[in-house]
Motif scaffolding. Sequence first.
Motif, PDB file in Angstrom:
ATOM      1  N   LYS A   1       0.837  -1.222   0.000  1.00 17.18           N
ATOM      2  CA  LYS A   1       0.000   0.000   0.000  1.00 17.18           C
ATOM      3  C   LYS A   1       0.867   1.267   0.000  1.00 17.18           C
ATOM      4  O   LYS A   1       0.644   2.180  -0.789  1.00 17.18           O
ATOM      5  CB  LYS A   1      -0.930   0.010   1.231  1.00 17.18           C
ATOM      6  CG  LYS A   1      -1.919  -1.135   1.279  1.00 17.18           C
ATOM      7  CD  LYS A   1      -2.815  -1.065   2.493  1.00 17.18           C
ATOM      8  CE  LYS A   1      -2.082  -1.246   3.811  1.00 17.18           C
ATOM      9  NZ  LYS A   1      -1.429  -2.568   3.940  1.00 17.18           N
ATOM     10  N   SER A   2       1.840   1.285   0.911  1.00 20.73           N
ATOM     11  CA  SER A   2       2.673   2.492   1.016  1.00 20.73           C
ATOM     12  C   SER A   2       3.514   2.674  -0.240  1.00 20.73           C
ATOM     13  O   SER A   2       3.727   3.796  -0.697  1.00 20.73           O
ATOM     14  CB  SER A   2       3.566   2.409   2.251  1.00 20.73           C
ATOM     15  OG  SER A   2       2.768   2.293   3.413  1.00 20.73           O
ATOM     16  N   CYS A   3       3.975   1.565  -0.796  1.00 26.50           N
ATOM     17  CA  CYS A   3       4.766   1.656  -2.026  1.00 26.50           C
ATOM     18  C   CYS A   3       3.911   2.171  -3.184  1.00 26.50           C
ATOM     19  O   CYS A   3       4.395   2.931  -4.027  1.00 26.50           O
ATOM     20  CB  CYS A   3       5.364   0.293  -2.379  1.00 26.50           C
ATOM     21  SG  CYS A   3       6.704  -0.183  -1.277  1.00 26.50           S
TER      22      CYS A   3
ATOM     23  N   HIS B   1       7.218  -0.601   8.172  1.00 26.85           N
ATOM     24  CA  HIS B   1       5.769  -0.646   8.385  1.00 26.85           C
ATOM     25  C   HIS B   1       5.223   0.734   8.705  1.00 26.85           C
ATOM     26  O   HIS B   1       5.829   1.492   9.456  1.00 26.85           O
ATOM     27  CB  HIS B   1       5.421  -1.588   9.540  1.00 26.85           C
ATOM     28  CG  HIS B   1       5.771  -3.010   9.252  1.00 26.85           C
ATOM     29  ND1 HIS B   1       5.480  -3.608   8.047  1.00 26.85           N
ATOM     30  CD2 HIS B   1       6.361  -3.958  10.003  1.00 26.85           C
ATOM     31  CE1 HIS B   1       5.897  -4.856   8.074  1.00 26.85           C
ATOM     32  NE2 HIS B   1       6.446  -5.102   9.247  1.00 26.85           N
ATOM     33  N   THR B   2       4.073   0.998   8.149  1.00 28.35           N
ATOM     34  CA  THR B   2       3.418   2.284   8.397  1.00 28.35           C
ATOM     35  C   THR B   2       2.948   2.358   9.852  1.00 28.35           C
ATOM     36  O   THR B   2       2.448   1.382  10.403  1.00 28.35           O
ATOM     37  CB  THR B   2       2.204   2.418   7.455  1.00 28.35           C
ATOM     38  OG1 THR B   2       2.650   2.245   6.114  1.00 28.35           O
ATOM     39  CG2 THR B   2       1.536   3.770   7.597  1.00 28.35           C
ATOM     40  N   ILE B   3       3.116   3.518  10.441  1.00 32.13           N
ATOM     41  CA  ILE B   3       2.595   3.746  11.796  1.00 32.13           C
ATOM     42  C   ILE B   3       1.252   4.465  11.666  1.00 32.13           C
ATOM     43  O   ILE B   3       1.215   5.612  11.217  1.00 32.13           O
ATOM     44  CB  ILE B   3       3.568   4.611  12.632  1.00 32.13           C
ATOM     45  CG1 ILE B   3       4.973   4.005  12.615  1.00 32.13           C
ATOM     46  CG2 ILE B   3       3.055   4.768  14.060  1.00 32.13           C
ATOM     47  CD1 ILE B   3       6.050   4.916  13.192  1.00 32.13           C
TER      48      ILE B   3
ATOM     49  N   TRP C   1      -5.050   8.847   2.188  1.00 28.28           N
ATOM     50  CA  TRP C   1      -4.687   8.313   3.504  1.00 28.28           C
ATOM     51  C   TRP C   1      -4.331   6.851   3.338  1.00 28.28           C
ATOM     52  O   TRP C   1      -5.180   6.022   3.012  1.00 28.28           O
ATOM     53  CB  TRP C   1      -5.858   8.483   4.472  1.00 28.28           C
ATOM     54  CG  TRP C   1      -6.167   9.918   4.739  1.00 28.28           C
ATOM     55  CD1 TRP C   1      -7.093  10.690   4.105  1.00 28.28           C
ATOM     56  CD2 TRP C   1      -5.530  10.773   5.707  1.00 28.28           C
ATOM     57  NE1 TRP C   1      -7.068  11.975   4.617  1.00 28.28           N
ATOM     58  CE2 TRP C   1      -6.125  12.042   5.595  1.00 28.28           C
ATOM     59  CE3 TRP C   1      -4.506  10.583   6.645  1.00 28.28           C
ATOM     60  CZ2 TRP C   1      -5.746  13.123   6.403  1.00 28.28           C
ATOM     61  CZ3 TRP C   1      -4.129  11.660   7.434  1.00 28.28           C
ATOM     62  CH2 TRP C   1      -4.745  12.912   7.308  1.00 28.28           C
ATOM     63  N   ASP C   2      -3.063   6.565   3.567  1.00 23.80           N
ATOM     64  CA  ASP C   2      -2.576   5.192   3.454  1.00 23.80           C
ATOM     65  C   ASP C   2      -2.574   4.590   4.865  1.00 23.80           C
ATOM     66  O   ASP C   2      -1.920   5.103   5.761  1.00 23.80           O
ATOM     67  CB  ASP C   2      -1.155   5.232   2.857  1.00 23.80           C
ATOM     68  CG  ASP C   2      -0.389   3.952   3.070  1.00 23.80           C
ATOM     69  OD1 ASP C   2      -1.011   2.877   3.049  1.00 23.80           O
ATOM     70  OD2 ASP C   2       0.847   4.028   3.261  1.00 23.80           O
ATOM     71  N   THR C   3      -3.326   3.528   5.040  1.00 27.28           N
ATOM     72  CA  THR C   3      -3.513   2.997   6.401  1.00 27.28           C
ATOM     73  C   THR C   3      -2.548   1.854   6.696  1.00 27.28           C
ATOM     74  O   THR C   3      -2.127   1.124   5.798  1.00 27.28           O
ATOM     75  CB  THR C   3      -4.952   2.484   6.580  1.00 27.28           C
ATOM     76  OG1 THR C   3      -5.171   1.372   5.692  1.00 27.28           O
ATOM     77  CG2 THR C   3      -5.964   3.569   6.259  1.00 27.28           C
TER      78      THR C   3
END
Lengths: 151, 290
Positions: free
Chosen positions: B99-101, B117-119, B140-142
């Motif tokens: 997702k973040s990528c 990892h996303t916080i 918004w990336d969760t």
Amino acid sequence: MEVADLLSETCAPEDLKVFEKHYNEEMCKGEVSSKTQFEYACFLVRSKYPADIQRGIVLLEELYKRPDEGGNRDFIYYLAIGNARLKEYEVALKYAQGLLRVEPSNRQVLQLEKCIKKKMEKDALKGAAIAGGAILGLGALVGLGVALTRK
Amino acid sequence: MVFSLAQVPIEPGRARSVPVNSGQSRGREGGTSTTLAWPSLHSLHIAILRGQSSCHELELFSIDSRLPRLAYQIKMSAGPYNYSYIFKYIIIGDMGVGKSCLLHQFTEKKFMADCPHTIGVEFGTRIIEVAGQKIKLQIWDTAGQERFRAVTRSYYRGAAGALMVYDITRRSTYNHLSSWLTDARNLTNPNTVIFLIGNKADLDAQRDVTYEEAKQFAEENGLMFVEASAKTGENVEEAFLETAKKIYQNIQDGSLDLNAAESGVQHKPTQPGRTNLSNDSQSSRDNCSC
Ligand SMILES: Nc1nc2c(ncn2[C@@H]2O[C@H](COP(=O)(O)OP(=O)(O)O)[C@@H](O)[C@H]2O)c(=O)[nH]1
Ligand SMILES: [Mg+2]
């Protein structure tokens, strides 16, 4: 829907209430789990009320000291957000930079750091605009006078 | 009355006017007053904070040689919107699906191999164009981790678009889609456009989910679908843009009500020349795209 970024978006008050309730229930039973406290704190630091944010910060600091949580970076991240939202920019940057010492290329934290610095500059500019008024001299006043009388 | 300047003509580069202060302080430098009474400053302060003065008018500040820099900065941050809509997106799915990528590939056109990892949630923006309209995507990336579920769920509300991601090389991430979809349906509104992305399409040799079955799942659930790769960039742009096109279509045909609080869309009519300073906080916040 509000226009938002990480430091200015706020949580819905009803969401905050839900997690406050969880927290209070566990509190009454005598022990609050890290999960419940963390969730409550995350909503508190996104509140629009500084007193809530302050409370969130206290809860996060307490979590960070819990031995079984081993100084989790998540707490530090939210401590940075909470402090930035209270305009405690120096403290916020200290937390963000602490995280970056461990993960120098963490993009999420780098962005948070950038965002804090931007907010800091913006506040300084606002302050300068006000203080600057004293030395602006005639020009500002002329402009303002026109602006106000047109209204 | 504190001061009155209404009749004074203003010419950029030349200050020739005489503000009449509340007190007696008149111009000391031949026709030009430099004395400011407190109430005036106070008004300036209020005007800036309340955004009562317009950007156009603030340009007049530069008639004092000391001012150009300040005026420039105010102008910069108070400039007119360069987009007419804001769409809110969320990106959801299991941890590690990319997702973040995907967000990073879309906003920065780069792939980060070692992505921590996303916080909680990550935020990104990009301005795109659909049918000649500039649209700002607020994404918004969760975090996929369970410990953040409570936090991430609170961002679903008011999303106009939801990108639901699985990893084509990990079947478990595909199997969890129905629970992600249930969440999305329950927490967003009926008009939210949900786009399914099978990520890591570059790893075809390790494929664990066929294109056909995912395509069928998407059709059964009324989702748009592509396989994409945050690594090569394949179909990443398309997924974000197609979602926006669909939202825009919904606005055009009236099925998405912009006045509804949770539509996830904001309309920003541009008003050249009368851009209010109250935009200041807005656009600076936007610049702060963290
Ligand atoms: N080969 C390949 N790896 C990817 C792709 N997208 C993400 N990854 C890798 O998958 C891992 C998890 O990505 P991340 O974006 O952090 O996942 P998230 O938890 O969903 O945000 C990282 O190691 C990425 O480098 C892709 O399209 N292809
Ligand atoms: Mg992530």
